[in-house]
Write a protein that holds these residues in place. Structure first.
Motif, PDB file in Angstrom:
ATOM      1  N   LEU A   1      -1.479   8.616   4.105  1.00 43.04           N
ATOM      2  CA  LEU A   1      -1.530   7.379   4.880  1.00 43.04           C
ATOM      3  C   LEU A   1      -1.430   7.627   6.385  1.00 43.04           C
ATOM      4  CD1 LEU A   1       0.806   5.204   2.623  1.00 43.04           C
ATOM      5  CD2 LEU A   1      -1.677   4.973   2.854  1.00 43.04           C
ATOM      6  N   GLY A   2      -1.139   8.875   6.754  1.00 42.41           N
ATOM      7  CA  GLY A   2      -1.032   9.194   8.169  1.00 42.41           C
ATOM      8  C   GLY A   2       0.201   8.635   8.837  1.00 42.41           C
ATOM      9  N   ILE A   3       1.324   8.567   8.086  1.00 42.40           N
ATOM     10  CA  ILE A   3       2.584   8.071   8.635  1.00 42.40           C
ATOM     11  C   ILE A   3       3.675   9.088   8.338  1.00 42.40           C
ATOM     12  CG2 ILE A   3       1.914   5.639   8.385  1.00 42.40           C
ATOM     13  CD1 ILE A   3       3.629   5.518   5.863  1.00 42.40           C
ATOM     14  N   PRO A   4       4.797   9.043   9.042  1.00 37.09           N
ATOM     15  CA  PRO A   4       5.910   9.948   8.743  1.00 37.09           C
ATOM     16  C   PRO A   4       6.512   9.642   7.371  1.00 37.09           C
ATOM     17  CG  PRO A   4       6.133   9.018  10.944  1.00 37.09           C
ATOM     18  CD  PRO A   4       5.055   8.235  10.259  1.00 37.09           C
ATOM     19  N   ALA A   5       7.029  10.689   6.720  1.00 39.96           N
ATOM     20  CA  ALA A   5       7.665  10.494   5.415  1.00 39.96           C
ATOM     21  C   ALA A   5       8.861   9.558   5.527  1.00 39.96           C
ATOM     22  CB  ALA A   5       8.088  11.841   4.836  1.00 39.96           C
ATOM     23  N   SER A   6       9.571   9.627   6.650  1.00 38.78           N
ATOM     24  CA  SER A   6      10.724   8.745   6.839  1.00 38.78           C
ATOM     25  C   SER A   6      10.302   7.279   6.882  1.00 38.78           C
ATOM     26  CB  SER A   6      11.454   9.118   8.132  1.00 38.78           C
ATOM     27  OG  SER A   6      10.585   9.011   9.261  1.00 38.78           O
ATOM     28  N   THR A   7       9.129   7.021   7.431  1.00 41.42           N
ATOM     29  CA  THR A   7       8.624   5.644   7.472  1.00 41.42           C
ATOM     30  C   THR A   7       8.338   5.135   6.065  1.00 41.42           C
ATOM     31  OG1 THR A   7       7.636   5.968   9.653  1.00 41.42           O
ATOM     32  CG2 THR A   7       6.798   4.132   8.336  1.00 41.42           C
ATOM     33  N   ALA A   8       7.709   5.991   5.231  1.00 41.80           N
ATOM     34  CA  ALA A   8       7.424   5.599   3.849  1.00 41.80           C
ATOM     35  C   ALA A   8       8.714   5.291   3.100  1.00 41.80           C
ATOM     36  CB  ALA A   8       6.640   6.705   3.142  1.00 41.80           C
ATOM     37  N   SER A   9       9.723   6.128   3.313  1.00 41.57           N
ATOM     38  CA  SER A   9      11.016   5.911   2.656  1.00 41.57           C
ATOM     39  C   SER A   9      11.665   4.612   3.137  1.00 41.57           C
ATOM     40  CB  SER A   9      11.944   7.090   2.934  1.00 41.57           C
ATOM     41  OG  SER A   9      13.196   6.889   2.326  1.00 41.57           O
ATOM     42  N   ASP A  10      11.596   4.366   4.428  1.00 44.23           N
ATOM     43  CA  ASP A  10      12.192   3.138   4.972  1.00 44.23           C
ATOM     44  C   ASP A  10      11.482   1.892   4.445  1.00 44.23           C
ATOM     45  OD1 ASP A  10      13.993   4.623   6.410  1.00 44.23           O
ATOM     46  OD2 ASP A  10      12.851   4.552   8.285  1.00 44.23           O
TER      47      ASP A  10
ATOM     48  N   ILE B   1       0.836  -1.198   0.000  1.00 41.84           N
ATOM     49  CA  ILE B   1       0.000   0.000   0.000  1.00 41.84           C
ATOM     50  C   ILE B   1       0.871   1.249   0.000  1.00 41.84           C
ATOM     51  CG2 ILE B   1      -1.659   1.356   1.333  1.00 41.84           C
ATOM     52  CD1 ILE B   1      -2.932  -1.010  -0.031  1.00 41.84           C
ATOM     53  N   VAL B   2       1.915   1.248   0.818  1.00 43.22           N
ATOM     54  CA  VAL B   2       2.823   2.399   0.873  1.00 43.22           C
ATOM     55  C   VAL B   2       3.496   2.609  -0.479  1.00 43.22           C
ATOM     56  CG1 VAL B   2       4.952   3.294   1.887  1.00 43.22           C
ATOM     57  CG2 VAL B   2       3.231   2.203   3.347  1.00 43.22           C
TER      58      VAL B   2
ATOM     59  N   ALA C   1       2.918   9.829   2.382  1.00 45.97           N
ATOM     60  CA  ALA C   1       2.867   9.639   3.833  1.00 45.97           C
ATOM     61  C   ALA C   1       1.718  10.421   4.447  1.00 45.97           C
ATOM     62  CB  ALA C   1       4.201  10.080   4.449  1.00 45.97           C
ATOM     63  N   GLU C   2       1.480  11.635   3.943  1.00 52.30           N
ATOM     64  CA  GLU C   2       0.378  12.441   4.477  1.00 52.30           C
ATOM     65  C   GLU C   2      -0.962  11.748   4.277  1.00 52.30           C
ATOM     66  OE1 GLU C   2       0.702  16.174   2.535  1.00 52.30           O
ATOM     67  OE2 GLU C   2       2.367  16.901   3.790  1.00 52.30           O
TER      68      GLU C   2
END
Length: 295
Positions: A26-35, A8-9, A23-24
Motif C-alpha cells: 500500500l506504500g505506507i509505514p507498517a506502523s500506520t497499518a497497525s494504527d 482497504i488496509v 504496508a509495503e
C-alpha cells in the motif's frame, strides 16, 4: 484516512497475514497499518486480529468484518465502474472443481488475463456448496443440475459421461454386456456432498434413464480418489470422459456398457440472483460462455 481507506488496509493485512507486507503493497509505514487496525478495533469495540511475532490472523469477529468490508469495497468499485467506459478492474473470485479448471479453463486463462489486465483473478478449487456472498466469491462453475437456491444459473454445456473399470477388475468379475449382467459387480462409490449418500450408476436406454445401485468396495468424497481406486481394480465408476482420456488410451481403464451410456452432466456457472452483475462478473460470464465443454 477515511473509512474506505481503513477497510482497504484491514483487507490487505488479513490477506497478507502481515502488517509489514500489507504496508509495503500500500506504500505506507507498517506502523500506520497497525494504527489503522487498532483505531478500527477501538471504534467497533471488538478484537479483529490475533497478533503474534510470526503471523497475524483474523479473530471470528475479524472474519466477519473482513467479509463485510470485502463486499462494501466490491460494491463501491462496481458502482464507480458502471459509470465509466474503462476496462473491468479489481478482484474477481471464481470457484471451480480443479480438474474442470485445468482441462477447460486454464488453457484459455492467458487470453482472458490479456484481455482484462486490470483484473486480479483468484481461482479457488472445490466441489462443495459455497455461500458466495458470505465467502466473497463472485461466481462458481459446477457440474450437475443446480439445486433451487438464490443463485442464478447459466448453462455452459454438457460433459459426456462414461462407465469404466480396470482390466484387472474385469478379468476377475467378468465384463458386463447388459445391465442385467451387473449383478455381482461392485462400484467405487462417490458420496454426494449435497445428500451425504452414495451416487447410483445411471444408464440411458432409449429416451429413458435408469439407475442401478451396486455394493461399494469403497466410498469416497474425492473424484481423484475414485479414479485411482478404479485403476487399482476396486470397482466400476462413472465419470466425465475427458478425465480418462489418458487412462483409456493406455489401457488402464476400459469402457463398458457403451450402448447404454450415462446421461451427460450439465455444466453451469452460478452467481447471486439478486445482486447486480458487476463489470468483472459480466466479463467472466461472457468469456466462460465461449468455452466448449464437450469432450
Amino acid at each position: 484516512m477515511d473509512r474506505y481507506d481503513e477497510m482497504i488496509v484491514f483487507l490487505r493485512v488479513v490477506e497478507m497475514r502481515s502488517f509489514r507486507k500489507a504496508a509495503e503493497t500500500l506504500g505506507i509505514p507498517a506502523s500506520t497499518a497497525s494504527d489503522v487496525v487498532k483505531r478500527t478495533e477501538s471504534r467497533l469495540k471488538v478484537k479483529l486480529l490475533e497478533r503474534t511475532t510470526r503471523v497475524v490472523a483474523p479473530t471470528p469477529d475479524g472474519e466477519q468484518w473482513y467479509e463485510r468490508c470485502l463486499r462494501i469495497v466490491h460494491e463501491l468499485e462496481d458502482a464507480e465502474a458502471s459509470f465509466g467506459l474503462g476496462q473491468p478492474e479489481g478482484r474477481l473470485r471464481i470457484d471451480v472443481h480443479g480438474t474442470l479448471a485445468r482441462h477447460f479453463l486454464m488453457p484459455k486463462i492467458p487470453a482472458f488475463i490479456a484481455a482484462y489486465p486490470k483484473l486480479e483473478l483468484i481461482l479457488s478449487e472445490g466441489d462443495r456448496l459455497v455461500d458466495l456472498v458470505r465467502e466473497g466469491i463472485d461466481c462458481v462453475v459446477r457440474v450437475g443440475v443446480p439445486a433451487d437456491s438464490d443463485l442464478a444459473a447459466r448453462r455452459l454445456g454438457e460433459l459426456r459421461e462414461i462407465t469404466v473399470a480396470s482390466p484387472d477388475y474385469l478379468g476377475r468379475h467378468g465384463t458386463p454386456r447388459t445391465l442385467d449382467e451387473l449383478d455381482g459387480h461392485h462400484v467405487v462409490g462417490f458420496l454426494s456432498s449435497a445428500t451425504g449418500r452414495p451416487m447410483p450408476l445411471y444408464f440411458t436406454i432409449g429416451q429413458h434413464e435408469v439407475e442401478r445401485i451396486l455394493p461399494a468396495t469403497l466410498l469416497t468424497t474425492g473424484a481423484e480418489t475414485m479414479v485411482s481406486a478404479a485403476r487399482l481394480g476396486l470397482g466400476i465408476i462413472q465419470v466425465p470422459r475427458y478425465r480418462l482420456a489418458d487412462d483409456l488410451m493406455a489401457g488402464r481403464l476400459v469402457e463398458i456398457l457403451a450402448d447404454t451410456p450415462p446421461s451427460p452432466s450439465p455444466v453451469s456457472v452460478l452467481y447471486p440472483r439478486h445482486r447486480q452483475l458487476s463489470p468483472r462478473v459480466r466479463a467472466f460470464l461472457q468469456w466462460v460462455g465461449t468455452i466448449d465443454f464437450s469432450n
